[in-house]
Design an enzyme around this catalytic site. Structure first.
Site, short mmCIF file in Angstrom:
data_model
loop_
_atom_site.label_atom_id
_atom_site.label_comp_id
_atom_site.label_asym_id
_atom_site.label_seq_id
_atom_site.Cartn_x
_atom_site.Cartn_y
_atom_site.Cartn_z
N HIS A 127 0.82 -1.29 -0.08
CA HIS A 127 0.07 -0.14 -0.20
C HIS A 127 0.74 1.20 0.07
O HIS A 127 0.56 2.18 -0.84
CB HIS A 127 -1.15 0.06 1.23
CG HIS A 127 -1.64 1.37 1.56
ND1 HIS A 127 -1.00 2.36 2.03
CD2 HIS A 127 -2.86 1.86 0.90
CE1 HIS A 127 -1.86 3.43 2.23
NE2 HIS A 127 -2.94 3.25 1.49
N HIS A 132 1.55 4.84 -3.21
CA HIS A 132 1.82 6.38 -2.96
C HIS A 132 3.15 6.67 -3.83
O HIS A 132 3.06 8.02 -4.25
CB HIS A 132 2.28 6.54 -1.51
CG HIS A 132 1.12 6.65 -0.74
ND1 HIS A 132 0.36 7.78 -0.54
CD2 HIS A 132 0.47 5.69 0.27
CE1 HIS A 132 -0.60 7.57 0.58
NE2 HIS A 132 -0.45 6.21 0.76
N GLU A 173 -5.30 9.31 -0.18
CA GLU A 173 -5.73 7.98 -0.03
C GLU A 173 -6.69 7.58 -0.90
O GLU A 173 -6.84 6.10 -1.35
CB GLU A 173 -6.23 7.67 1.38
CG GLU A 173 -5.05 7.76 2.32
CD GLU A 173 -4.11 6.67 2.31
OE1 GLU A 173 -4.46 5.79 1.45
OE2 GLU A 173 -3.05 6.66 2.84
N SER A 193 -4.02 0.55 -4.64
CA SER A 193 -3.34 -0.53 -4.27
C SER A 193 -4.13 -1.69 -3.82
O SER A 193 -3.67 -2.85 -3.52
CB SER A 193 -2.66 -0.11 -3.03
OG SER A 193 -3.38 0.37 -1.96
#
Length: 288
Positions: A127, A132, A173, A193
Site C-alpha cells: 500500500h 503512494h 488516499e 493498491s
C-alpha cells in the site's frame, strides 16, 4: 500511518525511522509483492491517472520483488527530491508531518500474508510504496504532498488535525480525478493498491462521486473499515496544489469549528454531483 500520542519503540531513530532490512525478506514475501504488482499493473491502465502510470517506472527495481528503499530513494531524489524511509508502523502526527514537509515519505517495511491478500487493517509496504510512490515522481503531486506536510505542522499547533486529516483521506488516499476526456480516473493510494476498490470506485453505482471542495470535504466523515461511500473528484493535480498553496486555512478552520459534521452518504444542494450513489453496498453491509 499516524496516531496522536504513542511511545517511540526501542531501536528506532529519533525521527522514528528504522532500517528497511531488505536482505531479510523471504522468497515468499518477494513473491507476494510480485503477485500484487502484476495484478494491479495489468488492471489499472485506463482506470488510473496517467501520472500514476508514468510514475510506475520508479518501482521497477534492478532487484526482484520488494523495492529496496535505498535504490528507490535514489531514483525519487533525481525526479522530485523525495525519499522513502521505513518506520515501525503507526507514528505520531507531528513526526509524520515533519517527514512530509521535508520530502520524506514514511512506509512500513512489512508485507501482507496470503490470508490478507485483499484486506488488511494496517497499511503494508505494498500500500505505502505501490500506492503512494509513483505519484511522488510527479513534480506537481510531489509539491502537494510537501505542502500538506507543512499545513499539517500548522494544523497540529492549532488543534485541527482531524479536519486536515479528511483532506488527506479524500485526496491522497481515496481521490478521483477528471481524465482528459472528462471521464473519471483513480489516483488515491488506498484505491490503486486495492484490486477490489479499483473496480468499485469507478464502476459500482453505490458511492457518491462529488466535486472537490475543501470546506465540504473537511466536514465529511469517512469509512476506515470498508470501501468508501464518497469519492471526491479533483479537476487536476495542478488545481489541487494551487488550492492548497493559495488557501488560508486559518479562516476555514475557524469557520468549521462551529459547523456540524456531514454524514457520509449526504448529498448537499451545493454539491457538484458526478454520481448520486445508491449506497446499496453500505446498506447491505449494515443489514447483514
Amino acid at each position: 500511518m499516524t496516531q496522536g500520542t504513542i511511545d517511540r519503540p526501542a531501536g528506532t531513530a529519533p525521527d522514528w525511522t528504522i532500517p528497511q532490512g531488505w536482505d531479510r525478506y523471504t522468497a515468499a514475501e518477494h513473491a507476494m509483492w510480485d503477485h500484487l504488482f502484476e495484478r494491479q499493473a495489468k488492471m489499472l491502465p485506463g482506470r488510473v491517472a496517467t501520472e500514476f502510470i508514468d510514475g510506475l517506472d520508479v518501482l521497477r527495481m534492478s532487484k526482484p520483488g520488494i523495492p529496496d528503499f535505498d535504490e528507490l530513494s535514489e531514483r525519487l531524489m533525481k525526479a522530485t527530491g523525495w525519499q522513502v524511509v521505513a518506520v515501525p508502523g503507526l507514528i505520531p502526527d507531528d513526526v509524520f508531518f515533519d517527514h512530509l514537509a521535508n520530502r520524506r515519505f514514511v512506509s512500513g517495511n512489512f508485507i501482507r500474508t496470503p490470508e490478507q491478500l485483499d484486506y488488511l487493517q494496517e497499511p503494508d509496504i505494498f500500500h505505502d510504496v505501490f500506492g503512494h510512490v509513483p505519484l511522488l515522481a510527479n513534480p506537481v503531486f510531489a509539491d502537494y504532498m510537501q505542502a500538506y506536510g507543512i499545513g499539517g505542522q500548522r494544523a497540529a499547533n492549532g488543534g485541527v488535525i482531524e479536519k486536515l486529516s479528511r483532506l488527506y483521506w479524500y485526496t491522497v488516499e481515496f481521490g478521483l480525478i477528471r481524465g482528459a476526456a472528462d471521464d473519471l480516473k483513480i489516483y488515491g493510494a488506498g484505491i490503486v493498491s486495492s484490486y477490489g476498490e479499483s473496480l468499485f470506485a469507478l464502476d459500482d453505482p453505490s458511492p457518491n462521486r462529488l466535486g472537490f471542495d475543501v470546506r465540504r470535504l473537511m466536514r465529511t466523515k469517512y469509512r476506515i473499515d470498508d470501501y468508501q461511500q464518497n469519492y471526491f473528484v479533483i479537476d487536476s493535480f495542478e488545481d489541487l496544489l494551487e488550492q492548497t498553496l493559495n488557501t488560508d486555512f486559518g479562516p476555514i478552520y475557524a469557520e468549521l469549528a462551529g459547523a456540524q459534521d456531514i454524514e457520509i452518504e449526504t448529498i448537499l444542494p451545493t454539491d457538484k454531483v458526478y454520481t448520486h450513489g445508491t449506497q446499496a453496498y453500505a446498506r447491505a453491509k449494515v443489514t447483514a
